[in-house]
Write a protein that holds these residues in place. Structure first.
Motif, PDB file in Angstrom:
ATOM      1  N   ASP A   1      21.684 -19.775  -8.441  1.00 50.67           N
ATOM      2  CA  ASP A   1      20.903 -20.400  -7.369  1.00 50.67           C
ATOM      3  C   ASP A   1      21.772 -21.236  -6.428  1.00 50.67           C
ATOM      4  N   TYR A   2      23.092 -20.942  -6.410  1.00 52.11           N
ATOM      5  CA  TYR A   2      24.007 -21.785  -5.623  1.00 52.11           C
ATOM      6  C   TYR A   2      23.636 -21.806  -4.139  1.00 52.11           C
ATOM      7  N   THR A   3      23.385 -20.653  -3.546  1.00 53.34           N
ATOM      8  CA  THR A   3      23.071 -20.610  -2.114  1.00 53.34           C
ATOM      9  C   THR A   3      21.774 -21.369  -1.817  1.00 53.34           C
ATOM     10  N   ASP A   4      20.777 -21.261  -2.708  1.00 51.72           N
ATOM     11  CA  ASP A   4      19.527 -22.017  -2.534  1.00 51.72           C
ATOM     12  C   ASP A   4      19.809 -23.512  -2.491  1.00 51.72           C
ATOM     13  N   LYS A   5      20.685 -23.969  -3.400  1.00 56.35           N
ATOM     14  CA  LYS A   5      21.018 -25.404  -3.461  1.00 56.35           C
ATOM     15  C   LYS A   5      21.791 -25.835  -2.217  1.00 56.35           C
ATOM     16  N   VAL A   6      22.673 -24.948  -1.717  1.00 67.38           N
ATOM     17  CA  VAL A   6      23.443 -25.268  -0.508  1.00 67.38           C
ATOM     18  C   VAL A   6      22.497 -25.464   0.680  1.00 67.38           C
ATOM     19  N   ILE A   7      21.559 -24.544   0.868  1.00 63.34           N
ATOM     20  CA  ILE A   7      20.629 -24.640   1.994  1.00 63.34           C
ATOM     21  C   ILE A   7      19.795 -25.915   1.881  1.00 63.34           C
ATOM     22  N   ALA A   8      19.362 -26.243   0.661  1.00 64.85           N
ATOM     23  CA  ALA A   8      18.592 -27.479   0.467  1.00 64.85           C
ATOM     24  C   ALA A   8      19.436 -28.711   0.800  1.00 64.85           C
ATOM     25  N   ALA A   9      20.732 -28.663   0.435  1.00 64.25           N
ATOM     26  CA  ALA A   9      21.612 -29.820   0.665  1.00 64.25           C
ATOM     27  C   ALA A   9      21.922 -30.019   2.137  1.00 64.25           C
TER      28      ALA A   9
ATOM     29  N   LEU B   1      33.586 -35.916  11.116  1.00 65.67           N
ATOM     30  CA  LEU B   1      33.373 -36.453   9.769  1.00 65.67           C
ATOM     31  C   LEU B   1      33.237 -35.279   8.811  1.00 65.67           C
ATOM     32  N   ALA B   2      33.931 -35.339   7.675  1.00 64.77           N
ATOM     33  CA  ALA B   2      33.782 -34.317   6.634  1.00 64.77           C
ATOM     34  C   ALA B   2      32.812 -34.841   5.583  1.00 64.77           C
ATOM     35  N   TYR B   3      31.760 -34.087   5.335  1.00 60.78           N
ATOM     36  CA  TYR B   3      30.741 -34.473   4.356  1.00 60.78           C
ATOM     37  C   TYR B   3      30.790 -33.504   3.181  1.00 60.78           C
ATOM     38  N   LEU B   4      31.013 -34.046   1.972  1.00 58.28           N
ATOM     39  CA  LEU B   4      31.057 -33.266   0.739  1.00 58.28           C
ATOM     40  C   LEU B   4      29.821 -33.619  -0.088  1.00 58.28           C
ATOM     41  N   PRO B   5      28.756 -32.814  -0.013  1.00 59.68           N
ATOM     42  CA  PRO B   5      27.506 -33.148  -0.714  1.00 59.68           C
ATOM     43  C   PRO B   5      27.715 -33.314  -2.217  1.00 59.68           C
ATOM     44  N   LYS B   6      26.975 -34.247  -2.789  1.00 58.51           N
ATOM     45  CA  LYS B   6      27.037 -34.483  -4.240  1.00 58.51           C
ATOM     46  C   LYS B   6      26.045 -33.565  -4.961  1.00 58.51           C
ATOM     47  N   ASP B   7      26.289 -33.391  -6.265  1.00 51.38           N
ATOM     48  CA  ASP B   7      25.331 -32.762  -7.183  1.00 51.38           C
ATOM     49  C   ASP B   7      25.080 -31.269  -6.934  1.00 51.38           C
ATOM     50  N   LEU B   8      25.996 -30.600  -6.236  1.00 52.03           N
ATOM     51  CA  LEU B   8      25.853 -29.146  -6.117  1.00 52.03           C
ATOM     52  C   LEU B   8      26.393 -28.482  -7.384  1.00 52.03           C
TER      53      LEU B   8
ATOM     54  N   CYS C   1      30.729 -27.619   1.073  1.00 51.90           N
ATOM     55  CA  CYS C   1      29.783 -27.649  -0.045  1.00 51.90           C
ATOM     56  C   CYS C   1      30.422 -27.452  -1.415  1.00 51.90           C
ATOM     57  N   ASP C   2      31.554 -26.797  -1.482  1.00 52.08           N
ATOM     58  CA  ASP C   2      32.136 -26.402  -2.770  1.00 52.08           C
ATOM     59  C   ASP C   2      32.538 -27.626  -3.597  1.00 52.08           C
ATOM     60  N   PRO C   3      31.900 -27.848  -4.763  1.00 55.78           N
ATOM     61  CA  PRO C   3      32.227 -29.036  -5.574  1.00 55.78           C
ATOM     62  C   PRO C   3      33.642 -29.026  -6.144  1.00 55.78           C
ATOM     63  N   ARG C   4      34.320 -27.858  -6.132  1.00 54.91           N
ATOM     64  CA  ARG C   4      35.687 -27.788  -6.673  1.00 54.91           C
ATOM     65  C   ARG C   4      36.666 -28.604  -5.831  1.00 54.91           C
ATOM     66  N   LEU C   5      36.299 -28.914  -4.577  1.00 55.79           N
ATOM     67  CA  LEU C   5      37.155 -29.771  -3.745  1.00 55.79           C
ATOM     68  C   LEU C   5      37.343 -31.142  -4.383  1.00 55.79           C
ATOM     69  N   SER C   6      36.346 -31.580  -5.140  1.00 56.65           N
ATOM     70  CA  SER C   6      36.424 -32.897  -5.783  1.00 56.65           C
ATOM     71  C   SER C   6      36.743 -32.801  -7.267  1.00 56.65           C
TER      72      SER C   6
ATOM     73  N   VAL D   1      29.061 -25.707   8.523  1.00 51.85           N
ATOM     74  CA  VAL D   1      28.857 -25.726   7.071  1.00 51.85           C
ATOM     75  C   VAL D   1      29.667 -24.595   6.453  1.00 51.85           C
ATOM     76  N   ILE D   2      30.437 -24.899   5.410  1.00 51.94           N
ATOM     77  CA  ILE D   2      31.193 -23.869   4.675  1.00 51.94           C
ATOM     78  C   ILE D   2      30.686 -23.871   3.238  1.00 51.94           C
ATOM     79  N   ASP D   3      30.175 -22.723   2.789  1.00 58.67           N
ATOM     80  CA  ASP D   3      29.477 -22.711   1.490  1.00 58.67           C
ATOM     81  C   ASP D   3      30.422 -22.788   0.294  1.00 58.67           C
ATOM     82  N   LYS D   4      31.547 -22.042   0.357  1.00 63.05           N
ATOM     83  CA  LYS D   4      32.485 -22.019  -0.772  1.00 63.05           C
ATOM     84  C   LYS D   4      33.918 -21.970  -0.266  1.00 63.05           C
TER      85      LYS D   4
END
Length: 641
Positions: free
Chosen positions: A451-459, A437-444, A601-606, A540-543
Motif C-alpha cells: 500500500d506504499y503508493t496509497d500512503k504516499v498520496i495520503a501524505a 524547502l525539502a520535506y521528508l514525510p514521517k511514518d511512511l 517520500c522514500d523513508p530510506r533517506l533517513s 513529489v518524488i515517490d521513491k
C-alpha cells in the motif's frame, strides 16, 4: 580566451548585459566559459557540472564561437538541438558579431528521402488517413529546404508513413540514387563539413562513433572540439550504440523493402513473395512464442523456452536462405544489392546473438507490444569510448547539472573511461535556502509495502492543498503512476495530467496553461522538463530511483563489479540513482523567482546510511520532517520567505 576577455563579454559591462533582455552577469558562468576556452585551446578533457540557472549554454557557446576552431556541440534530445540551433546560437552569434558558419545535423531518419517518397507514391496506400498524410508530405516536399520532418508537426511521430519516406544507412542507394543531387541528407552533411560549429544530438554522435568503430566510415566531420551537453545521458546511450541488435521491425522492414525494390526487376517479385511472407509469418510466430516470457530478460530464458527457441532457429534459417536468394538478385539492381547487404548483416547478427557466448557481452531480449528485439551489449563501455576520444585527438567537454555524487565525479569518469580528468563544479545562482524547502514525510512504510503508493498520496495531499495543485508527482514505476492516477482521478479539485494519456509536449503545454494542474509522470518527466513560474510549486518524488533489478545488462554489470572487488550497490546502484534523483529534484526551481517544496517520500533517506549521500548531492535547501513547515512555506508570500 582569457579570464579578462570572458569577463568583458559576459560581465556587467559586456555586450550580453546590454543586448540580451533579462541577462544577469554570473561569476559561475564566467568561470565555466574560461574553463571551456582553455580545454578547447589545449585539446583537453573537461567535466563541468553547472548548477541549474548557471547559463551553461552561453558559457560554452561563447568560447566555441570565438575559438576559431571546428566545434561539434551535442545535445540530449532533438528538441534541445532545435532550441540550441534556432534560438540560443543565433542570439550568441548576433551579440558577438560572429561570422562563424553554423549548421544543424540530425540522423538520416529525420530527413525526407526523395527516392523512398517516389516509391511510396507509386505503391499508393488503401488507408485513407495514411494516403492523406502522403499527399501532405508530397506538397511539403516541393517547398522544404531542409527536408527535416520536424517541420511537419501535423503528422504524428509514430505515423507508419515516416519509415516509408525516410531512409536508413542500409537502404540508402548512395551516389547511384536518381535523386542524389537533391538529397537532403547529403546537403545537410555537406553543410556540416563546411561549418565551424555543428549542432548534433547524442544519438547521432554515438551512432557515428559506433559506425566508425565498425569501419563503415563517419557521419560527422572531424572536429577540434566536442561539447556534450546533458552529458549524464552518455553512458546509457553508449550501451545502446555499441550493442549488436536485431529487432522485429528491422526484419519486417527488410521484407517490405525487398518487395518494393523488386518491382522494377523482371521476375524478382515472384521469387521474393513467398520467402518474404514466410519471414513475416515467422516474426509474428516468434513474437507470440515470446508472449509468455517476462518483458525483458537474459537470452538464456528465451533459449530455455521450447517454442521461442524453435521459432528463433527457424527464423535464422529463413534469413540465411533469403540472404542467399538476394545475393543473386542483387546483381540486377543497386536497390536489391542494398537489400542483400542488409539481409546478410541481419543474418550474421542473429547468428552471433544466438550462438556466441562471450564473457565481454551480455546477451538479452526485450518484448514490446508490437514486436521484440535481441541484443548483445558489451559489459565494458569505457574502453571503446576511450578509444574513440583518443582517435579524434580533439578537446572533449562534458557538461550537465548532474554529473557528481556529493561533489565527486569518479563514477561518471569511470563509466566513460576517463582517468584523472580536469573537473569544474559551479554552483547554481539560485538562493535555495530562501526559494526551496525539502520535506521528508514521517511514518511512511517501507517502499516495498503493497500500500506504499496509497500512503504516499495520503501524505502529499495536504501539501497539494496548501499549494492549490501546481505540482509534479514523479514516480519510479508506471505501476505506481497508474495507482496514483486511480486514487486521484475525480477526487481532487485540480486538473489532472497523466503520462500516457497524451503526447508529452501536449501534457506540458496543458499543465502550464492550467495554472494549478497536477501532473503525474514517470521516467521521461524526470529530466528535460522546464516549467518556470507559478504553474509549478511542488515536486513529489515517490521513491529513490534505483534501476530495475530485472535489467539483464545491469545484473551482469553488478556481477562483474563484485568479481572485481567493488561493492556493486555502493559502487554503481547508489551513484546512478543519485544522478537520477538530482535530475528529478531539478524540476522544482528553474528561475530566480521560483519558490517551491520538494517532497521526498522514500523513508530510506533517513533510515539508511546511504541516504546521506543522496541528501548531500541535492541543492543546499533546508530540510524538514514536519508537515506544518511545508504548509507554512507554501502559504507565505514570496517576499516574506
Amino acid at each position: 580566451m582569457t579570464e579578462h576577455e570572458v569577463a568583458a563579454i559576459l560581465g556587467a559591462d559586456g555586450p550580453f548585459a546590454s543586448e540580451v533582455p533579462g541577462f544577469a552577469p554570473r561569476e559561475a558562468q564566467q568561470r565555466m566559459a574560461v574553463a571551456v576556452a582553455e580545454a578547447i585551446d589545449e585539446r583537453d578533457l573537461l567535466i563541468a557540472e553547472a548548477g541549474t540557472g548557471t547559463g551553461k549554454t552561453f558559457a560554452y557557446l561563447v568560447p566555441a564561437l570565438m575559438s576559431g576552431r571546428k566545434v561539434i556541440v551535442s545535445t540530449g534530445t532533438k528538441a534541445l538541438q532545435d532550441q540550441l540551433f534556432f534560438r540560443d546560437l543565433p542570439r550568441v552569434r548576433s551579440v558577438l558579431g560572429s561570422r562563424a558558419k553554423v549548421s544543424l545535423l540530425k540522423g538520416r531518419a529525420n530527413y525526407l528521402c526523395l527516392h523512398r517518397l517516389d516509391q511510396a507514391v507509386r505503391e499508393g496506400n488503401p488507408d485513407r488517413r495514411v494516403a492523406g498524410q502522403l499527399s501532405a508530405i508530397r506538397l511539403w516536399a516541393t517547398r522544404t529546404r531542409r527536408g527535416d520532418r520536424s517541420e511537419m508537426a501535423e503528422i504524428p511521430e509514430d505515423s507508419p508513413l515516416w519509415p516509408r519516406v525516410t531512409s536508413t544507412p542500409e537502404n540508402c542507394l548512395g551516389v547511384e540514387c536518381a535523386f542524389f543531387d537533391d538529397c537532403h541528407v547529403v546537403k545537410a552533411r555537406r553543410e556540416a563539413m563546411e561549418s565551424d560549429v555543428v549542432v548534433v544530438n547524442h544519438h547521432l554522435l554515438m551512432a557515428d562513433l559506433a559506425l566508425k568503430q565498425e569501419g563503415f566510415g563517419e557521419i560527422l566531420p572531424g572536429a577540434d572540439a566536442f561539447i556534450l551537453d546533458e552529458a549524464h545521458q552518455i553512458p546509457e546511450l553508449a550501451g545502446q550504440f555499441f550493442s549488436q541488435s536485431v529487432s522485429a521491425r528491422q526484419l519486417t522492414d527488410l521484407g517490405q523493402d525487398a518487395l518494393a525494390e523488386a518491382q522494377g526487376v523482371t521476375g524478382a517479385l515472384s521469387q521474393l513473395l513467398e520467402p518474404v511472407e514466410t519471414l513475416n509469418d515467422l516474426v509474428r510466430r516468434l513474437r507470440l512464442a515470446m508472449a509468455s516470457l517476462p518483458e525483458r530478460g537474459p537470452f538464456g530464458a528465451l533459449d530455455r523456452d521450447g517454442g521461442a527457441h524453435e521459432g528463433l532457429t527457424e527464423l535464422r534459417d529463413v534469413m540465411a536462405a533469403l540472404a542467399h536468394l538476394l545475393s543473386g538478385l542483387g546483381e540486377r539492381s543497386r536497390g536489391l544489392a542494398n537489400v542483400y547487404e542488409r539481409a546478410q548483416m541481419l543474418s550474421l547478427r542473429l547468428d552471433r546473438i544466438a550462438e556466441e557466448h562471450s564473457a565481454s557481452d551480455v546477451r538479452w531480449y526485450e518484448v514490446s507490444p508490437r514486436g521484440f528485439s535481441l541484443h548483445a551489449t558489451p559489459l565494458d563501455l569505457a574502453s571503446p569510448l576511450r578509444a574513440m576520444r583518443l582517435a579524434t585527438q580533439a578537446a572533449w567537454i562534458h557538461t550537465s547539472a548532474t554529473l557528481s555524487i556529493a561533489g565527486d565525479f569518479s563514477h561518471f569518469a569511470r563509466q566513460l573511461g576517463i582517468e584523472d580528468p580536469r573537473t569544474l563544479h559551479v554552483e547554481s545562482p539560485f538562493d535555495y535556502p530562501r526559494q526551496a524547502l525539502a520535506y521528508l514525510p514521517k511514518d511512511l512504510p517501507d517502499p516495498s509495502a503493497r500500500d506504499y503508493t496509497d500512503k504516499v498520496i495520503a501524505a502529499v495531499r495536504p501539501v497539494l492543498d496548501a499549494s492549490d495543485g501546481r505540482a509534479f508527482l514523479l514516480f519510479t514505476s508506471h505501476r505506481a503512476l497508474r495507482r496514483a492516477a486511480e486514487l486521484m482521478e475525480g477526487r481532487v479539485p485540480w486538473p489532472l495530467f497523466v503520462q500516457g494519456t497524451a503526447p508529452r509536449h501536449r501534457l506540458l503545454e496543458d499543465f502550464r496553461a492550467s495554472g494549478n494542474g497536477v501532473l503525474l509522470g514517470a521516467a521521461s518527466f524526470w529530466e528535460g522538463v522546464d516549467v518556470a513560474g507559478d504553474a509549478l510549486g511542488v515536486v513529489v518524488i515517490d521513491k529513490l530511483p534505483f534501476a530495475m533489478p530485472d535489467d539483464p545488462v545491469l545484473q551482469a554489470r553488478l556481477e562483474a563489479l563484485e568479481e572485481a572487488g567493488i561493492n556493486p550497490f555502493m559502487g554503481w546502484q547508489v551513484p546512478t540513482a543519485v544522478i537520477a534523483l538530482k535530475q528529478g529534484a531539478g524540476r522544482l526551481i528553474r528561475d530566480v523567482h521560483d519558490r517551491g517544496v520538494l517532497v521526498l517520500c522514500d523513508p530510506r533517506l533517513s533510515s539508511k546510511g546511504y541516504g546521506r549521500l543522496f541528501l548531500a548531492s541535492l541543492p543546499p535547501m533546508p530540510r524538514t520532517r514536519e508537515l506544518t513547515d511545508a504548509v507554512a512555506f507554501l502559504s507565505r508570500p514570496a517576499d516574506g520567505a
